[in-house]
Design a protein around this motif. Structure first.
Motif, mmCIF file in Angstrom:
data_model
loop_
_atom_site.group_PDB
_atom_site.id
_atom_site.type_symbol
_atom_site.label_atom_id
_atom_site.label_comp_id
_atom_site.label_asym_id
_atom_site.label_seq_id
_atom_site.Cartn_x
_atom_site.Cartn_y
_atom_site.Cartn_z
ATOM 1 N N ASP A 36 38.598 60.124 31.093
ATOM 2 C CA ASP A 36 39.433 60.029 32.289
ATOM 3 C C ASP A 36 39.488 61.353 33.025
ATOM 4 O O ASP A 36 39.698 61.385 34.244
ATOM 5 C CB ASP A 36 40.856 59.607 31.907
ATOM 6 C CG ASP A 36 40.924 58.164 31.412
ATOM 7 O OD1 ASP A 36 40.512 57.264 32.149
ATOM 8 O OD2 ASP A 36 41.371 57.966 30.269
ATOM 9 N N ARG A 37 39.303 62.438 32.274
ATOM 10 C CA ARG A 37 39.392 63.767 32.866
ATOM 11 C C ARG A 37 38.640 64.741 31.974
ATOM 12 O O ARG A 37 38.656 64.631 30.748
ATOM 13 C CB ARG A 37 40.864 64.179 32.973
ATOM 14 C CG ARG A 37 41.115 65.541 33.587
ATOM 15 C CD ARG A 37 41.083 65.491 35.096
ATOM 16 N NE ARG A 37 41.556 66.743 35.664
ATOM 17 C CZ ARG A 37 40.768 67.782 35.975
ATOM 18 N NH1 ARG A 37 39.464 67.716 35.773
ATOM 19 N NH2 ARG A 37 41.292 68.871 36.480
ATOM 20 N N VAL A 38 37.958 65.673 32.600
ATOM 21 C CA VAL A 38 37.299 66.762 31.880
ATOM 22 C C VAL A 38 37.938 68.075 32.333
ATOM 23 O O VAL A 38 37.996 68.359 33.529
ATOM 24 C CB VAL A 38 35.786 66.786 32.151
ATOM 25 C CG1 VAL A 38 35.137 68.000 31.493
ATOM 26 C CG2 VAL A 38 35.125 65.506 31.632
ATOM 27 N N VAL A 39 38.448 68.847 31.370
ATOM 28 C CA VAL A 39 39.093 70.130 31.672
ATOM 29 C C VAL A 39 38.266 71.234 31.033
ATOM 30 O O VAL A 39 38.157 71.311 29.799
ATOM 31 C CB VAL A 39 40.539 70.168 31.147
ATOM 32 C CG1 VAL A 39 41.163 71.539 31.415
ATOM 33 C CG2 VAL A 39 41.370 69.061 31.791
ATOM 34 N N VAL A 40 37.679 72.080 31.860
ATOM 35 C CA VAL A 40 36.837 73.181 31.398
ATOM 36 C C VAL A 40 37.292 74.448 32.098
ATOM 37 O O VAL A 40 37.539 74.446 33.312
ATOM 38 C CB VAL A 40 35.340 72.900 31.693
ATOM 39 C CG1 VAL A 40 34.481 74.108 31.340
ATOM 40 C CG2 VAL A 40 34.868 71.674 30.913
ATOM 41 N N LEU A 41 37.405 75.539 31.352
ATOM 42 C CA LEU A 41 37.898 76.787 31.940
ATOM 43 C C LEU A 41 36.821 77.554 32.689
ATOM 44 O O LEU A 41 37.113 78.241 33.665
ATOM 45 C CB LEU A 41 38.491 77.681 30.840
ATOM 46 C CG LEU A 41 39.663 77.083 30.052
ATOM 47 C CD1 LEU A 41 40.173 78.089 29.029
ATOM 48 C CD2 LEU A 41 40.789 76.645 30.993
#
Length: 215
Positions: free
Chosen positions: A177-182
């Motif tokens: 649903d969501r990809v969180v990458v710094l």
């Protein structure tokens, strides 16, 4: 962006995740760390979010005469997927396929039993599952972990990592649903490029870390 180590990366990742709507508004969150490198990152995320921590384990099935060629996957939830087209192309017999399935399944079970010495299995039913690794290169491992979360009943799946290849979000859009990458390095050489300290982690170190989380 350069991190001192995996634990610092985990704390930074937790800060980013805390403001994500899927996480912020969730009734229940479970963090699924991908062994080995994802465990210290996921442990910090779980600690910061006050969420239970578990592991997501899967192994590719590999051709016995050419281990660079995968022909399926087995998961810690007893899931087995075999690519029949690849099996036919490789000319593998039923016995060869069955032997590899048994071998990889046993490896997954051994690894899971090790982590169960420190971790209880939380239910993913209707939870937001945050799948965490220390980095995403090709995305194959992350994909298998996300698929496992869906099979276990997660309401939403968020993939989180300190760094990833530029095409990671697009490549994994169908299982998240969501990809969180710094950080997305312009030139992705290896996961270790974003860490000053990037040791190989022993089983003893991982168990000690996990036991500290669940105390």
């Amino acid at each position: 962006m350069i991190f001192a180590d995996r634990r610092e990366a985990g704390r930074s990742l937790a800060s980013a995740l805390a403001s994500e709507p899927f996480v912020r508004d969730a009734a229940r969150v479970v963090v699924l760390a991908i062994p080995r490198g994802g465990i210290p990152v996921g442990a910090e995320v779980a600690r910061a979010l006050g969420a239970p921590l578990d592991v997501a384990i899967a192994r590719e099935l590999r051709a016995p005469h050419d281990p660079d060629i995968p022909f399926g996957v087995v998961g810690a939830d007893d899931y087995v997927e075999v690519d029949e087209d690849t099996v036919e192309r490789l000319g593998l017999s039923e016995a060869e396929v069955a032997a590899e399935v048994d071998r990889r399944t046993a490896a997954v079970k051994r690894r899971l039993a090790l982590y169960r010495e420190a971790l209880e299995e939380p239910s993913l039913e209707d939870a937001v599952a945050i799948v965490v690794d220390d980095g995403v290169a090709s995305g194959g491992t992350a994909r298998r972990a996300c698929e496992l979360a869906w099979r276990e009943g997660a309401a939403h799946v968020v993939l989180a990592a300190p760094l990833a290849a530029l095409d990671a979000e697009e490549a994994l859009a169908d299982v998240t649903d969501r990809v969180v990458v710094l950080t997305y390095p312009d030139e992705f050489l290896s996961v270790g490029q974003a860490y000053l300290d990037f040791p190989r982690l022993s089983d003893e170190e991982l168990l000690e870390l996990l036991r500290a989380i669940v105390r």
